[in-house]
Motif scaffolding. Structure first.
Motif, PDB file in Angstrom:
ATOM      1  N   ALA A 258       0.623  -1.952  -0.252  1.00  0.00           N
ATOM      2  CA  ALA A 258      -0.221   0.170   0.100  1.00  0.00           C
ATOM      3  C   ALA A 258       0.909   1.628   0.417  1.00  0.00           C
ATOM      4  O   ALA A 258       0.954   2.299  -1.186  1.00  0.00           O
ATOM      5  N   ILE A 259       1.930   1.568   0.555  1.00  0.00           N
ATOM      6  CA  ILE A 259       3.558   2.178   0.590  1.00  0.00           C
ATOM      7  C   ILE A 259       3.423   2.946  -0.649  1.00  0.00           C
ATOM      8  O   ILE A 259       3.600   4.076  -0.950  1.00  0.00           O
ATOM      9  N   LYS A 260       4.094   1.486  -1.224  1.00  0.00           N
ATOM     10  CA  LYS A 260       4.399   1.940  -2.566  1.00  0.00           C
ATOM     11  C   LYS A 260       3.521   2.419  -3.529  1.00  0.00           C
ATOM     12  O   LYS A 260       3.661   2.778  -4.267  1.00  0.00           O
ATOM     13  N   LEU A 264       4.807   6.243  -2.305  1.00  0.00           N
ATOM     14  CA  LEU A 264       5.785   6.722  -0.859  1.00  0.00           C
ATOM     15  C   LEU A 264       6.993   5.190  -0.791  1.00  0.00           C
ATOM     16  O   LEU A 264       7.089   4.578  -1.763  1.00  0.00           O
ATOM     17  N   SER A 265       7.943   6.033  -0.215  1.00  0.00           N
ATOM     18  CA  SER A 265       8.825   4.906  -0.449  1.00  0.00           C
ATOM     19  C   SER A 265       9.479   3.867   1.434  1.00  0.00           C
ATOM     20  O   SER A 265       8.977   4.770   2.570  1.00  0.00           O
ATOM     21  N   VAL A 266      10.067   2.763   1.851  1.00  0.00           N
ATOM     22  CA  VAL A 266      10.061   2.310   2.971  1.00  0.00           C
ATOM     23  C   VAL A 266      11.664   1.879   2.939  1.00  0.00           C
ATOM     24  O   VAL A 266      11.966   1.577   1.966  1.00  0.00           O
ATOM     25  N   PRO A 267      12.547   2.106   3.802  1.00  0.00           N
ATOM     26  CA  PRO A 267      11.961   3.685   5.083  1.00  0.00           C
ATOM     27  C   PRO A 267      11.989   4.550   4.453  1.00  0.00           C
ATOM     28  O   PRO A 267      12.335   5.800   5.623  1.00  0.00           O
ATOM     29  N   ILE A 272       8.599   1.136   8.659  1.00  0.00           N
ATOM     30  CA  ILE A 272       8.000  -0.606   8.977  1.00  0.00           C
ATOM     31  C   ILE A 272       8.261  -1.915   9.945  1.00  0.00           C
ATOM     32  O   ILE A 272       9.693  -1.707   9.752  1.00  0.00           O
ATOM     33  N   VAL A 273       7.615  -2.007  10.565  1.00  0.00           N
ATOM     34  CA  VAL A 273       8.348  -3.470  11.377  1.00  0.00           C
ATOM     35  C   VAL A 273       7.191  -4.124  11.852  1.00  0.00           C
ATOM     36  O   VAL A 273       6.044  -3.915  12.132  1.00  0.00           O
ATOM     37  N   GLY A 274       7.718  -5.496  11.610  1.00  0.00           N
ATOM     38  CA  GLY A 274       6.426  -6.848  11.323  1.00  0.00           C
ATOM     39  C   GLY A 274       6.595  -7.748  13.060  1.00  0.00           C
ATOM     40  O   GLY A 274       7.280  -6.893  13.770  1.00  0.00           O
ATOM     41  N   HIS A 283      13.987 -11.732   3.100  1.00  0.00           N
ATOM     42  CA  HIS A 283      14.223 -12.140   1.228  1.00  0.00           C
ATOM     43  C   HIS A 283      13.713 -10.811   0.749  1.00  0.00           C
ATOM     44  O   HIS A 283      14.367 -10.493  -0.917  1.00  0.00           O
ATOM     45  N   ILE A 284      12.503  -9.905   1.196  1.00  0.00           N
ATOM     46  CA  ILE A 284      11.755  -8.760   0.576  1.00  0.00           C
ATOM     47  C   ILE A 284      12.545  -7.257   0.361  1.00  0.00           C
ATOM     48  O   ILE A 284      13.744  -7.791   0.429  1.00  0.00           O
ATOM     49  N   THR A 285      12.657  -6.862  -0.913  1.00  0.00           N
ATOM     50  CA  THR A 285      12.488  -5.181  -0.651  1.00  0.00           C
ATOM     51  C   THR A 285      12.241  -4.157  -0.064  1.00  0.00           C
ATOM     52  O   THR A 285      11.186  -4.391  -0.908  1.00  0.00           O
ATOM     53  N   PRO A 286      12.388  -3.996   0.243  1.00  0.00           N
ATOM     54  CA  PRO A 286      13.493  -4.131   1.166  1.00  0.00           C
ATOM     55  C   PRO A 286      13.469  -5.444   2.578  1.00  0.00           C
ATOM     56  O   PRO A 286      11.905  -5.182   3.039  1.00  0.00           O
ATOM     57  N   SER A 287      14.013  -5.705   2.962  1.00  0.00           N
ATOM     58  CA  SER A 287      14.068  -6.529   4.402  1.00  0.00           C
ATOM     59  C   SER A 287      13.269  -6.168   5.446  1.00  0.00           C
ATOM     60  O   SER A 287      13.536  -4.857   5.808  1.00  0.00           O
TER      61      SER A 287
END
Length: 337
Positions: A258-260, A264-267, A272-274, A283-287
């Motif tokens: 949703a952010i992308k 917008l960009s992370v971070p 964002i924290v899970g 393994h995702i971008t950004p990790s």
């Protein structure tokens, strides 16, 4: 074929001691138990299940029950990892796993009725809603059980230290300069959803950060869609949060999308924290920065509690709260001035 007599001869222990060690009786000390189990594995020993059932009045099968509203079950990467850890322990003592559902043939039954029908020696329950009547009926029965991610004084339970986990998350985000921290919460009728929301509030209070109710959005049953929709709701706020704490990694991935999509960009724009540290998180971008729950230890502790209750008919139940760890990766960064 290797027999229990061969294992006894090889280790120098009596047949009775070997038998009790292989069936995880607590009156055999851990050092002896490890020697016997290791020797039995090396020799390729496995007992005849039918013979054991007759002599020990056990089926040597354990039931696995998923009671959760999302309907993901074993497909959820966190729970599949826990069950794998559980399986590795119990199979050393000759147990097989079977999955228990709500049907016998085409006839709908309760979980406990199906468990008795299958003749299992005990069950491990993965549960999201601890008020579910089926769960209550199950854990109040005489069937040995262990339940994950729920607290109860009526059965054995294993869960992670959610309050400390939330404190670690807010500590980290606060140290990066974030004060506008939102929470994508798990469903309010789940134990983990409630625990993590409460932990989030307590951690904000620790730093004197006022609670902004608009920053708390229900992400449903820890789903990708729930995280995505919750994040879109947060993005409509006049004062968009600079950091997001999602109560589960799958929700965090939905929020990331949703952010992308919002450009917008992370971070850089939003951190964002899970929670969970599923394999995909690194393994995702950004990790993904996330809370690691020790799935192997959770499975082991669940197995130990259940086997102990089966072997000793013990009505003293245990609640094991496991430590957690914050895994700092690329999805969090210092707040831009």
């Amino acid at each position: 074929m290797v027999t229990i007599y061969d294992v006894a001869k090889k280790t120098g222990y009596s047949i009775t001691t070997v038998s009790r060690a292989l069936n995880n009786y607590s009156d055999v000390n851990e050092k002896t138990k490890k020697i016997i189990v290791k020797t039995a594995e090396e020799m390729g020993y496995f007992p005849n299940s039918f013979a054991r059932s007759l002599t020990m009045k056990k089926s040597f099968t354990l039931g696995v029950i998923f009671v959760e509203d999302l309907g993901v079950g074993i497909k959820h990467p966190f729970f599949s990892a826990v069950i794998e850890g559980f399986k590795r322990i119990v199979e050393k003592f000759g147990y097989d796993l079977i999955f228990i559902n709500r049907y016998i043939g085409k006839e709908k039954k309760s979980y406990i009725d199906h468990a008795y029908y299958r003749g299992v020696d005990g069950v491990i329950v993965v549960c999201s809603n601890y008020d579910d009547p089926e769960v209550v009926k199950l854990i109040e029965s005489s069937l040995p059980s262990v339940v994950l991610n729920v607290h109860s004084d009526k059965t054995n339970v294993v869960y992670s230290n959610n309050n400390h986990a939330c404190e670690l998350v807010i500590d980290h985000l606060y140290s990066l300069g974030h004060r506008n921290i939102a929470h994508i919460a798990g469903a309010s009728d789940t134990f983990t959803g409630k625990e993590r929301l409460n932990g989030y509030k307590l951690a904000l209070d620790k730093y004197g950060i006022p609670l902004n109710e608009s920053y708390i959005v229900d992400g449903g049953y820890f789903s990708y869609k729930g995280g995505y929709e919750a994040m879109n709701q947060l993005l409509t706020l006049e004062d968009v949060p600079t950091a997001i704490f999602a109560a589960g990694d799958i929700m965090a991935l939905g929020a990331l999308k949703a952010i992308k999509e919002a450009g917008l960009s992370v971070p850089e724009d939003i951190s964002i924290v899970g929670f969970d540290d599923i394999d995909l998180a690194q393994h995702i971008t950004p990790s993904l920065t996330t809370i690691r729950q020790n799935t192997e230890l959770m499975g082991k502790k669940a197995a130990d509690l259940l086997l102990n209750q089966i072997n000793h008919k013990d009505d003293d139940y245990s609640a094991v709260i496991l430590p957690v760890e914050l895994m700092v990766r690329e999805s969090t960064a210092k707040l831009k001035k």
